[in-house]
Design an enzyme around this catalytic site. Sequence first.
Site, short mmCIF file in Angstrom:
data_model
loop_
_atom_site.label_atom_id
_atom_site.label_comp_id
_atom_site.label_asym_id
_atom_site.label_seq_id
_atom_site.Cartn_x
_atom_site.Cartn_y
_atom_site.Cartn_z
N SER A 15 0.83 -1.39 -0.07
CA SER A 15 -0.05 0.03 -0.01
C SER A 15 1.04 1.24 -0.01
O SER A 15 1.65 1.51 -0.96
CB SER A 15 -0.90 0.19 1.24
OG SER A 15 -1.84 1.05 1.22
N ASP A 49 0.13 -4.22 -3.99
CA ASP A 49 -0.92 -3.26 -4.30
C ASP A 49 -0.71 -2.10 -3.88
O ASP A 49 -1.32 -1.51 -3.06
CB ASP A 49 -2.35 -3.97 -3.35
CG ASP A 49 -3.62 -3.70 -4.01
OD1 ASP A 49 -3.72 -3.49 -5.22
OD2 ASP A 49 -4.63 -3.50 -3.52
N HIS A 74 -7.50 -5.52 -0.72
CA HIS A 74 -6.26 -4.84 -0.64
C HIS A 74 -5.25 -5.51 0.29
O HIS A 74 -3.95 -5.63 0.06
CB HIS A 74 -6.54 -3.36 0.25
CG HIS A 74 -5.31 -2.40 0.06
ND1 HIS A 74 -4.62 -2.00 -1.13
CD2 HIS A 74 -4.83 -1.53 1.10
CE1 HIS A 74 -4.01 -1.19 -0.93
NE2 HIS A 74 -3.97 -0.78 0.22
#
Length: 388
Positions: free
Chosen positions: A213, A241, A304
């Site tokens: 992230s 991601d 996610h």
Amino acid sequence: MFPSVFRVYTFCLAITLLAIGCYSFSLGDVGKSFKDVVVGVGKDVANTIPTPEKMFESSKNLIIGYPFEVVSSSINTICSRALSSETIRPRITPDLHEMQFQLRTPCKKYNYSLLNADAMWKSSEFDPKKKVVILATGWRTTVNESDTTDVFAKAYNCRGDVNFVAVDAANFVDTLYTWSALNTDEIGRNIAIGLVELTKIVPVENIHLIGHSLGAHIMGAAGRNFFYQTGKLIPRITALDPAKPCFNEGQSLAGLMRGDAEFIDVIHSDPGALGKREPTGDIDFYPGGLGPLPKGCYDIGCAHARSWQYYAETVYPGNEMSYLGVRCSSLTQAEEGKCPGPKVPMGYAVPKDLKGNYFLDVNGEEPFGKQSDAALLESKKNCGICQN
């Protein structure tokens, strides 16, 4: 005063929120929020941008998940324009004295200030003959309260040939998302200082940076700044991601970019929502395709997190080939055999001489890899943890 185009995008966001009902507020609350967004944008733009925490909560109300892409894109556009206007500043400026590296062994955690990183590299707990994997997690996580860090530490300690290190930057990515995003470059610069010290002891070719992230963008900044300081590239950055909101190449926050390392591999598990959809690395994997919700996920928080769960599965010895992707333009074409190229492993054992977009199917529950060996993983459940 903000440019009129910014107000237009803000208005569109408010309309979008009203149209799809992605927030579980009463009609009165929605009306008030709409007014606050439009009227208050010039006064406190940071607070008008929904945070990922709200995104996670609101996504639970979306059965299919696809409408969220519209909201996410609107947020991304607004955030980018707000940042480019230079009206937002980080609420908390990263302090190198407060940032830490944490060395994780099966039985203990050893914390060292980034200013004293060389003490960790020279400590008896650190083996300079082994490779070094350094992980940066995402928004609102700490090294002591992170499933990601615990799972990765266990998997890499199971291998036994790696010094596994986590970066604790939580004080600076635990604020409003826009402030956290602005801090990624500064945190990356600070990590690069520690990496310079590390390369005095460990060859640069033995270093692997991983980020999830916001952590993916932090590691991109770390690799970029390491190159500025040394003229050398980190051999590999793995981006799990990488966060979408606020990060756009060519704008104020570019985030992770090709060239930040010799080789960048990316796993997209929530493309178009919290994660970036567009290719970001040398090789980009799309497990489950281009949709924001892979099998087994019914909200974007789950989606996610899948990226790091997929990768961690591949770290266990014997399970490196558990995800096999093929270079293609879509999952459908891959499943129909219209992409005749060879299948290559995603994750730990990814070939570092390949480029392009690769697609593969996944399972909806653990083990997630179609080629994962469930019996092998079960046999490793106590591997990498303290046996005392």
